[in-house]
Write a protein that holds these residues in place. Structure first.
Motif, PDB file in Angstrom:
ATOM      1  N   ASP A  15       0.828  -1.200   0.000  1.00 27.19           N
ATOM      2  CA  ASP A  15       0.000   0.000   0.000  1.00 27.19           C
ATOM      3  C   ASP A  15       0.862   1.248   0.000  1.00 27.19           C
ATOM      4  O   ASP A  15       2.067   1.203   0.290  1.00 27.19           O
ATOM      5  CB  ASP A  15      -1.023   0.017   1.140  1.00 27.19           C
ATOM      6  CG  ASP A  15      -0.434  -0.008   2.535  1.00 27.19           C
ATOM      7  OD1 ASP A  15       0.746   0.358   2.720  1.00 27.19           O
ATOM      8  OD2 ASP A  15      -1.156  -0.410   3.474  1.00 27.19           O
ATOM      9  N   THR A  25      -4.835   9.090  -6.300  1.00 28.81           N
ATOM     10  CA  THR A  25      -5.847   8.315  -7.015  1.00 28.81           C
ATOM     11  C   THR A  25      -5.840   8.668  -8.496  1.00 28.81           C
ATOM     12  O   THR A  25      -5.889   7.783  -9.363  1.00 28.81           O
ATOM     13  CB  THR A  25      -7.239   8.590  -6.411  1.00 28.81           C
ATOM     14  OG1 THR A  25      -7.265   8.097  -5.067  1.00 28.81           O
ATOM     15  CG2 THR A  25      -8.327   7.913  -7.213  1.00 28.81           C
ATOM     16  N   TRP A  34      -6.045   1.906 -12.370  1.00 29.16           N
ATOM     17  CA  TRP A  34      -6.641   1.577 -11.078  1.00 29.16           C
ATOM     18  C   TRP A  34      -7.836   2.473 -10.769  1.00 29.16           C
ATOM     19  O   TRP A  34      -7.849   3.654 -11.114  1.00 29.16           O
ATOM     20  CB  TRP A  34      -5.628   1.773  -9.957  1.00 29.16           C
ATOM     21  CG  TRP A  34      -4.511   0.777  -9.922  1.00 29.16           C
ATOM     22  CD1 TRP A  34      -4.430  -0.402 -10.602  1.00 29.16           C
ATOM     23  CD2 TRP A  34      -3.303   0.876  -9.160  1.00 29.16           C
ATOM     24  NE1 TRP A  34      -3.246  -1.038 -10.304  1.00 29.16           N
ATOM     25  CE2 TRP A  34      -2.539  -0.280  -9.419  1.00 29.16           C
ATOM     26  CE3 TRP A  34      -2.807   1.831  -8.276  1.00 29.16           C
ATOM     27  CZ2 TRP A  34      -1.297  -0.512  -8.825  1.00 29.16           C
ATOM     28  CZ3 TRP A  34      -1.569   1.622  -7.687  1.00 29.16           C
ATOM     29  CH2 TRP A  34      -0.824   0.461  -7.958  1.00 29.16           C
ATOM     30  N   PHE A  36     -10.000   3.728  -7.354  1.00 27.02           N
ATOM     31  CA  PHE A  36      -9.931   3.756  -5.900  1.00 27.02           C
ATOM     32  C   PHE A  36     -11.317   3.557  -5.300  1.00 27.02           C
ATOM     33  O   PHE A  36     -12.281   4.220  -5.690  1.00 27.02           O
ATOM     34  CB  PHE A  36      -9.359   5.088  -5.407  1.00 27.02           C
ATOM     35  CG  PHE A  36      -9.222   5.168  -3.908  1.00 27.02           C
ATOM     36  CD1 PHE A  36      -8.213   4.484  -3.256  1.00 27.02           C
ATOM     37  CD2 PHE A  36     -10.116   5.918  -3.153  1.00 27.02           C
ATOM     38  CE1 PHE A  36      -8.078   4.548  -1.872  1.00 27.02           C
ATOM     39  CE2 PHE A  36      -9.993   5.997  -1.774  1.00 27.02           C
ATOM     40  CZ  PHE A  36      -8.965   5.301  -1.134  1.00 27.02           C
ATOM     41  N   PHE A  49      -6.945   0.219  -4.350  1.00 23.43           N
ATOM     42  CA  PHE A  49      -6.783   0.422  -5.780  1.00 23.43           C
ATOM     43  C   PHE A  49      -7.174  -0.892  -6.462  1.00 23.43           C
ATOM     44  O   PHE A  49      -6.587  -1.940  -6.171  1.00 23.43           O
ATOM     45  CB  PHE A  49      -5.338   0.767  -6.121  1.00 23.43           C
ATOM     46  CG  PHE A  49      -4.944   2.183  -5.795  1.00 23.43           C
ATOM     47  CD1 PHE A  49      -5.706   3.252  -6.235  1.00 23.43           C
ATOM     48  CD2 PHE A  49      -3.799   2.444  -5.059  1.00 23.43           C
ATOM     49  CE1 PHE A  49      -5.331   4.572  -5.957  1.00 23.43           C
ATOM     50  CE2 PHE A  49      -3.414   3.752  -4.776  1.00 23.43           C
ATOM     51  CZ  PHE A  49      -4.183   4.809  -5.229  1.00 23.43           C
TER      52      PHE A  49
END
Length: 263
Positions: A15, A25, A34, A36, A49
């Motif tokens: 993370d 993000t 990705w 979020f 993500f």
């Protein structure tokens, strides 16, 4: 290689702690595709993500008191409290003691005897990441440390890791795999900063690698999004084309288009 059939001692989570969760993000969403998703109001702002419906990493906003923005690699522990004791006995420390995480598992942030932070995750309902090795997901980790033998001894005492030497032009790369496994379970390496000009001035730390489809395109995109390039796209024979990047908030990570490995 990494697998979602997680075994003790292998990476099972990663993370990023960031000064700007909204900005991070946007950056990683554009870079890796990705999305979020918050873990809920009870999670204190922590979220995931995701690649589609699969979790590829975690993320949270952090304060300056919690340290600079950075990625944290977590390793699977069958017993977080026992791992903490092993870390302390090996000369490490415990910045964040084990805590239960909403029935999903038990987590702690530890540091080795050189002060390098890493996490542990004792699985419960949540075993670990949903995806590894695919484009946009974790595929490798490296520890940059000035004393390879000392690091190998520390992590062997804590996790039972096994190491092996892989010859490279002008040097030897130290690979790591979980106890009782073979080279097919290698998940990372131990690297002296002196062997890598991009790391010569940085202190010891863990660096996560994410698989990508086109290293050069990702490097260009990172620049466009306000990130930095610590090492430009570079070919490593038999390994792949890799680059070292930093997000707009200072968190370091790497990307690689891996050479397909024969089974």
């Amino acid at each position: 290689m990494l697998s979602t059939r997680f075994v003790n001692g292998a990476p099972n989570w990663v993370d990023v702690g960031t000064a700007d969760i909204g900005g991070a993000t946007s950056f990683y969403g554009a870079l890796f595709g990705w999305e979020f998703r918050s873990a809920g109001p009870q999670a204190g702002g922590y979220g995931f993500f995701q690649l589609g419906d699969r979790i590829a990493a975690g993320a949270m906003q952090t304060t300056p008191e919690q340290g600079p923005p950075s990625w944290t690699v977590y390793f699977q522990s069958p017993d977080a409290d026992a791992t903490v004791k092993a870390v302390e006995q090996a000369g490490g420390s415990v910045p964040v003691a084990p805590v239960d995480v909403m029935g999903q598992g038990r987590s702690a942030i530890l540091a080795d005897d050189k002060g390098v932070s890493f996490g542990i995750w004792q699985p419960a309902a949540r075993k670990g990441l949903d995806v590894v090795n695919d484009p946009g997901s974790l595929c490798w980790v490296e520890l940059y440390t000035p004393d390879i033998a000392r690091a190998a001894a520390f992590y062997d005492a804590v996790f039972g890791w096994e190491t092996s030497a892989m010859p490279f032009p002008g040097s030897t790369y130290t690979c790591v795999n979980p106890a009782g496994t073979d080279e097919n379970a290698m998940f990372g390496g131990l690297v002296p900063p002196a062997d890598d000009p991009t790391e010569a001035e940085s202190g010891p730390y863990w660096l996560p690698y994410f698989e990508v489809e086109d290293t050069d395109a990702v490097v260009a995109k990172a620049r466009e999004l306000g990130g930095g390039v610590r090492m430009p796209a570079t070919d490593a024979a038999g390994v792949g084309r890799m680059a070292k990047l930093v997000d707009p908030y200072g968190a370091r990570f790497a990307v690689i288009k891996s050479v397909p490995q024969e089974n």
